[in-house]
Design a protein around this motif. Structure first.
Motif, PDB file in Angstrom:
ATOM      1  N   UNK A 272       0.825  -1.211   0.000  1.00  0.00           N
ATOM      2  CA  UNK A 272       0.000   0.000   0.000  1.00  0.00           C
ATOM      3  C   UNK A 272       0.859   1.260   0.000  1.00  0.00           C
ATOM      4  N   UNK A 273       1.902   1.266   0.795  1.00  0.00           N
ATOM      5  CA  UNK A 273       2.799   2.425   0.846  1.00  0.00           C
ATOM      6  C   UNK A 273       3.488   2.660  -0.489  1.00  0.00           C
ATOM      7  N   UNK A 274       3.895   1.593  -1.145  1.00  0.00           N
ATOM      8  CA  UNK A 274       4.603   1.720  -2.421  1.00  0.00           C
ATOM      9  C   UNK A 274       3.688   2.230  -3.535  1.00  0.00           C
ATOM     10  N   UNK A 275       2.387   1.966  -3.432  1.00  0.00           N
ATOM     11  CA  UNK A 275       1.429   2.332  -4.479  1.00  0.00           C
ATOM     12  C   UNK A 275       0.707   3.648  -4.224  1.00  0.00           C
ATOM     13  N   UNK A 276       0.746   4.136  -3.007  1.00  0.00           N
ATOM     14  CA  UNK A 276      -0.055   5.272  -2.561  1.00  0.00           C
ATOM     15  C   UNK A 276       0.196   6.529  -3.405  1.00  0.00           C
ATOM     16  N   UNK A 277      -0.837   6.995  -4.138  1.00  0.00           N
ATOM     17  CA  UNK A 277      -0.647   8.172  -4.984  1.00  0.00           C
ATOM     18  C   UNK A 277      -0.553   9.479  -4.191  1.00  0.00           C
ATOM     19  N   UNK A 278      -0.892   9.425  -2.907  1.00  0.00           N
ATOM     20  CA  UNK A 278      -0.905  10.622  -2.080  1.00  0.00           C
ATOM     21  C   UNK A 278       0.404  10.838  -1.326  1.00  0.00           C
ATOM     22  N   UNK A 279       1.283   9.861  -1.363  1.00  0.00           N
ATOM     23  CA  UNK A 279       2.537   9.941  -0.619  1.00  0.00           C
ATOM     24  C   UNK A 279       3.700  10.280  -1.545  1.00  0.00           C
TER      25      UNK A 279
ATOM     26  N   UNK B 218       6.203   3.378  -6.493  1.00  0.00           N
ATOM     27  CA  UNK B 218       5.578   2.830  -7.694  1.00  0.00           C
ATOM     28  C   UNK B 218       4.090   3.196  -7.691  1.00  0.00           C
ATOM     29  N   UNK B 219       3.823   4.496  -7.659  1.00  0.00           N
ATOM     30  CA  UNK B 219       2.463   4.999  -7.481  1.00  0.00           C
ATOM     31  C   UNK B 219       1.502   4.487  -8.532  1.00  0.00           C
ATOM     32  N   UNK B 220       0.263   4.293  -8.085  1.00  0.00           N
ATOM     33  CA  UNK B 220      -0.852   4.021  -8.984  1.00  0.00           C
ATOM     34  C   UNK B 220      -1.690   5.295  -9.081  1.00  0.00           C
TER      35      UNK B 220
END
Length: 169
Positions: free
Chosen positions: A62-69, A74-76
């Motif tokens: 979740x942390x690696x994908x989080x678009x808000x962080x 590896x944002x989605x």
């Protein structure tokens, strides 16, 4: 570490299994919802492995994908991230009979999984499949699923090779 291709192959096997369970044990909605999440997880892990990443904990994914962080590696896009998080929540409900909307500390009833939850999980999986098929050029075999949607209408979902995703007839 599993490769991108190995994760995609597992996701395809999961989709075939989902179709099989949907047709042979249609009242196993909890298992079908769980399979949708683990199918999505393999698409997610393929995406991460494409960047040389592999995580063992869901929180790390979740942390690696989080678009808000700003630290996400590896944002989605927002819609796809929300679809993944929602699938994870629906899967937890199906596996543990708990709701993530409730702290469950004082819950007196189990949170069962119904057709409307399967319909939601299929829509979320569709969001992810369309995104990853487009991003990585993934070809998928067509699958047919039956699901009573939340409005009580009979809906058929078909995953198409030419138009990746789950298409409602």
């Amino acid at each position: 570490m599993a490769t991108f291709t190995e994760h995609i192959q597992q996701a395809k096997r999961n989709l075939a299994f989902l179709q099989h369970v949907n047709h042979t044990i249609p009242d196993s909605i909890d298992w079908q919802v769980t399979v949708t999440f683990y199918t999505a997880l393999h698409f997610i892990n393929a995406h991460l492995s494409n960047s040389g990443l592999q995580y063992r904990r869901h929180t790390d994914v979740k942390d690696a994908l989080n678009p808000y962080s700003r630290l996400s590696v590896s944002k989605l896009p927002e819609d796809e991230y929300t679809a993944y998080i929602s699938l994870q929540s629906l899967s937890r409900r199906a596996r543990y009979l708990v709701s993530e909307k409730d702290n469950n500390l004082n819950a007196t009833a189990a949170f069962f999984t119904y057709d409307k939850h399967l319909a939601k999980s299929l829509r979320h999986l569709e969001t992810l499949i369309v995104f990853f098929a487009d991003k990585y050029g993934i070809d998928l075999n067509a699958i047919k699923l039956k699901c009573e949607d939340y409005r009580g209408e009979q809906a058929r979902y078909i995953m198409s090779v030419k138009s990746p995703g789950i298409i409602r007839n």
